[in-house]
Design an enzyme around this catalytic site. Sequence first.
Site, PDB file in Angstrom:
ATOM      1  N   LYS A  72       0.861  -1.178   0.000  1.00  0.00           N
ATOM      2  CA  LYS A  72       0.000   0.000   0.000  1.00  0.00           C
ATOM      3  C   LYS A  72       0.895   1.224   0.000  1.00  0.00           C
ATOM      4  O   LYS A  72       1.765   1.376   0.852  1.00  0.00           O
ATOM      5  CB  LYS A  72      -0.907  -0.023   1.238  1.00  0.00           C
ATOM      6  CG  LYS A  72      -2.055   0.979   1.209  1.00  0.00           C
ATOM      7  CD  LYS A  72      -3.122   0.574   0.183  1.00  0.00           C
ATOM      8  CE  LYS A  72      -4.379   1.405   0.319  1.00  0.00           C
ATOM      9  NZ  LYS A  72      -5.145   1.105   1.547  1.00  0.00           N
ATOM     10  N   HIS A  73       0.669   2.105  -0.969  1.00  0.00           N
ATOM     11  CA  HIS A  73       1.458   3.328  -1.094  1.00  0.00           C
ATOM     12  C   HIS A  73       2.960   3.022  -1.124  1.00  0.00           C
ATOM     13  O   HIS A  73       3.763   3.668  -0.447  1.00  0.00           O
ATOM     14  CB  HIS A  73       1.132   4.308   0.026  1.00  0.00           C
ATOM     15  CG  HIS A  73      -0.294   4.776   0.001  1.00  0.00           C
ATOM     16  ND1 HIS A  73      -0.852   5.523   0.998  1.00  0.00           N
ATOM     17  CD2 HIS A  73      -1.286   4.590  -0.907  1.00  0.00           C
ATOM     18  CE1 HIS A  73      -2.121   5.783   0.709  1.00  0.00           C
ATOM     19  NE2 HIS A  73      -2.394   5.208  -0.462  1.00  0.00           N
ATOM     20  N   ASN A  80      12.545   5.675   7.744  1.00  0.00           N
ATOM     21  CA  ASN A  80      13.187   4.675   8.573  1.00  0.00           C
ATOM     22  C   ASN A  80      12.317   3.412   8.618  1.00  0.00           C
ATOM     23  O   ASN A  80      11.112   3.507   8.788  1.00  0.00           O
ATOM     24  CB  ASN A  80      13.385   5.202  10.000  1.00  0.00           C
ATOM     25  CG  ASN A  80      14.451   6.282  10.070  1.00  0.00           C
ATOM     26  OD1 ASN A  80      15.581   6.032   9.677  1.00  0.00           O
ATOM     27  ND2 ASN A  80      14.095   7.454  10.575  1.00  0.00           N
ATOM     28  N   ARG A 132      13.764   6.532  14.053  1.00  0.00           N
ATOM     29  CA  ARG A 132      13.700   5.076  14.130  1.00  0.00           C
ATOM     30  C   ARG A 132      12.859   4.617  15.328  1.00  0.00           C
ATOM     31  O   ARG A 132      12.223   3.558  15.279  1.00  0.00           O
ATOM     32  CB  ARG A 132      15.135   4.523  14.214  1.00  0.00           C
ATOM     33  CG  ARG A 132      15.270   3.074  13.805  1.00  0.00           C
ATOM     34  CD  ARG A 132      16.680   2.787  13.349  1.00  0.00           C
ATOM     35  NE  ARG A 132      16.995   3.577  12.167  1.00  0.00           N
ATOM     36  CZ  ARG A 132      16.637   3.262  10.927  1.00  0.00           C
ATOM     37  NH1 ARG A 132      15.948   2.163  10.714  1.00  0.00           N
ATOM     38  NH2 ARG A 132      16.963   4.036   9.921  1.00  0.00           N
ATOM     39  N   PHE A 181      21.477   1.483  11.066  1.00  0.00           N
ATOM     40  CA  PHE A 181      21.872   1.257  12.452  1.00  0.00           C
ATOM     41  C   PHE A 181      20.973   2.026  13.426  1.00  0.00           C
ATOM     42  O   PHE A 181      20.338   3.013  13.067  1.00  0.00           O
ATOM     43  CB  PHE A 181      23.338   1.618  12.691  1.00  0.00           C
ATOM     44  CG  PHE A 181      23.704   3.057  12.409  1.00  0.00           C
ATOM     45  CD1 PHE A 181      23.223   4.107  13.192  1.00  0.00           C
ATOM     46  CD2 PHE A 181      24.588   3.373  11.382  1.00  0.00           C
ATOM     47  CE1 PHE A 181      23.577   5.422  12.964  1.00  0.00           C
ATOM     48  CE2 PHE A 181      24.951   4.683  11.140  1.00  0.00           C
ATOM     49  CZ  PHE A 181      24.455   5.715  11.932  1.00  0.00           C
ATOM     50  N   ASP A 185      17.469   3.596  22.290  1.00  0.00           N
ATOM     51  CA  ASP A 185      16.035   3.714  22.535  1.00  0.00           C
ATOM     52  C   ASP A 185      15.184   2.937  21.524  1.00  0.00           C
ATOM     53  O   ASP A 185      14.182   2.316  21.884  1.00  0.00           O
ATOM     54  CB  ASP A 185      15.600   5.186  22.593  1.00  0.00           C
ATOM     55  CG  ASP A 185      16.083   5.996  21.397  1.00  0.00           C
ATOM     56  OD1 ASP A 185      16.720   5.418  20.492  1.00  0.00           O
ATOM     57  OD2 ASP A 185      15.828   7.227  21.373  1.00  0.00           O
ATOM     58  N   ARG A 213      23.648  -1.475   4.749  1.00  0.00           N
ATOM     59  CA  ARG A 213      22.460  -0.656   4.994  1.00  0.00           C
ATOM     60  C   ARG A 213      21.498  -0.776   3.824  1.00  0.00           C
ATOM     61  O   ARG A 213      21.916  -0.886   2.680  1.00  0.00           O
ATOM     62  CB  ARG A 213      22.893   0.811   5.169  1.00  0.00           C
ATOM     63  CG  ARG A 213      21.796   1.720   5.666  1.00  0.00           C
ATOM     64  CD  ARG A 213      22.320   3.136   5.826  1.00  0.00           C
ATOM     65  NE  ARG A 213      22.463   3.795   4.534  1.00  0.00           N
ATOM     66  CZ  ARG A 213      22.963   5.027   4.374  1.00  0.00           C
ATOM     67  NH1 ARG A 213      23.399   5.700   5.424  1.00  0.00           N
ATOM     68  NH2 ARG A 213      23.051   5.551   3.175  1.00  0.00           N
ATOM     69  N   HIS A 255      14.452   5.590   0.123  1.00  0.00           N
ATOM     70  CA  HIS A 255      13.760   6.873   0.291  1.00  0.00           C
ATOM     71  C   HIS A 255      12.678   7.069  -0.761  1.00  0.00           C
ATOM     72  O   HIS A 255      12.688   6.408  -1.789  1.00  0.00           O
ATOM     73  CB  HIS A 255      14.766   8.020   0.208  1.00  0.00           C
ATOM     74  CG  HIS A 255      15.628   8.109   1.432  1.00  0.00           C
ATOM     75  ND1 HIS A 255      15.132   8.382   2.684  1.00  0.00           N
ATOM     76  CD2 HIS A 255      16.972   7.933   1.589  1.00  0.00           C
ATOM     77  CE1 HIS A 255      16.128   8.400   3.558  1.00  0.00           C
ATOM     78  NE2 HIS A 255      17.239   8.120   2.926  1.00  0.00           N
TER      79      HIS A 255
END
Length: 532
Positions: free
Chosen positions: A283-284, A426, A446, A481, A486, A528, A532
């Site tokens: 979706k999208h 992210n 993230r 990364f 957190d 990575r 985008h």
Amino acid sequence: MPRDHIRVNRALLSVSDKAGLVEFATALSGLGVELISTGGTHRTLSEAGLSVTEVAELTRFPEMMDGRVKTLHPAVHGGLLAVRDNPEHQAALAAHGIGAIDLLVVNLYPFEETLKAGKAYDDCVENIDVGGPAMIRAAAKNHADVGVVVDVADYAALLDELRGNDGALTAATRRRLAQKAFARTASYDSAIANWLAGVEASEAAPEFRALGGRLGQSLRYGENPHQPASFYRLPGSLRPGIATARQVQGKALSYNNLNDTDAAYECVAEFDPARSAAVAIIKHANPCGVAEGDDLLAAYERALACDPTSAFGGIVALNRPLDAEAAKRIVEIFTEVIIAPDASEEAKAIVGAKKNLRLLLAGGLPDPRAPGETIRTVAGGFLVQGRDALTVDDMALKVVTKRQPTEAELADMRFAYRVAKHVKSNAIVYAKGGATVGIGAGQMSRVDSSITAARKAAEAAERLGLAESLAKGSAVASDAFFPFADGLLAAAEAGATAVIQPGGSLRDDDVIKAADEAGLAMVFTGVRHFRH
């Protein structure tokens, strides 16, 4: 400005694609147009009983060098380039016995088709047309006086205009044909240039880049109704997908349909059909559910369970031919597009009951490891990069925590990382047992992606009547990364037991320490997957 009406008295025809040639030339002859042609075109027209002059009679030189040299001559180019109301040009024609050519009909050697067929290097070189583009450019430059046709599809309209204007072409038509002619040679040359760049692969950033394409479909509009849009196929592209797909049924595809379907098919291609069936629901341009299974039906059920709300009105991509059992289930909810390598006749009939549902059969799966390029426009230019052709199966996974992952956790980590490659950054992906259970996409941090994915997993569990989130006991993948601990701790709080990420943060030691304290197993890929 060009004169409005130019009568066509003399036409040169030199075509590789001879579809409709005899009928078209016969109609021209019936309008009193003198015909000139080359090689195989001359032979075809002569055998059809038409009166036609061979180019060699004009140039007084025979075709030579296996046909490489036949039209590169002043008798041809002078006739195409002479400006009709320029006295010096007319004097030069008279002095050298050159007749004006009012209409050029050329379609080029089939270089793109040769490339698509996977022919050898020498075959591709021999199918590079030289004389054709030279004539096309000459006629198109002189469109004030000359018409130029490069597409069989234009024959009928051109004849209609000639018949309606006493054998003449209007200035508007000549300008339109000239634009198409220059675009055709540009597209043709770009295919050759890009092929050679790929053969050599010696320059990462060549001084000049060529882009060209042929209209695949005019679209109603773009991302929004006020934006015009169209879809172009790149010449010579061999990658299976939306450009190769045959639309079996359904209403016309939109800009967003095509963009999302491309994302879906590239995602599902990460999963080897020889190993398992796989389904991606998009979706999208973001996955909202991806799963493997023993068959497509099982894979679809598991993919749908991840986020059935987002799946409504989505795109479904399959890595195996669509079968009846999967088709029956997929059509139960509103779906925009189904794309698969192929489909059974029974599956086609089932999907056919939904008149608006588009079914695309691509004829194969794209290779996720195949090299290639992606292109994106920016203001005043475009960005080019190599396709992200790395897969997690090719990466050396490094365990960085005290606890080693189990085999089941490793399998889930690899699965999650395959999907994360196709989620907008992210990206956070929770997976368990070969299926996504929560996806967080396109967030500015993230941590937000981790929270979003965890919420999706909890909601999915609630729909299934489960007491615990589906993220409980899952593996979590991050496309880049964790800059701080957190985001990782949010994943641990959601119930993940294993983490796969690229590593490479200045605070990797802090993140590893937090993983150890939470009892997580974590591996670094060193690769990575930003998208985008």
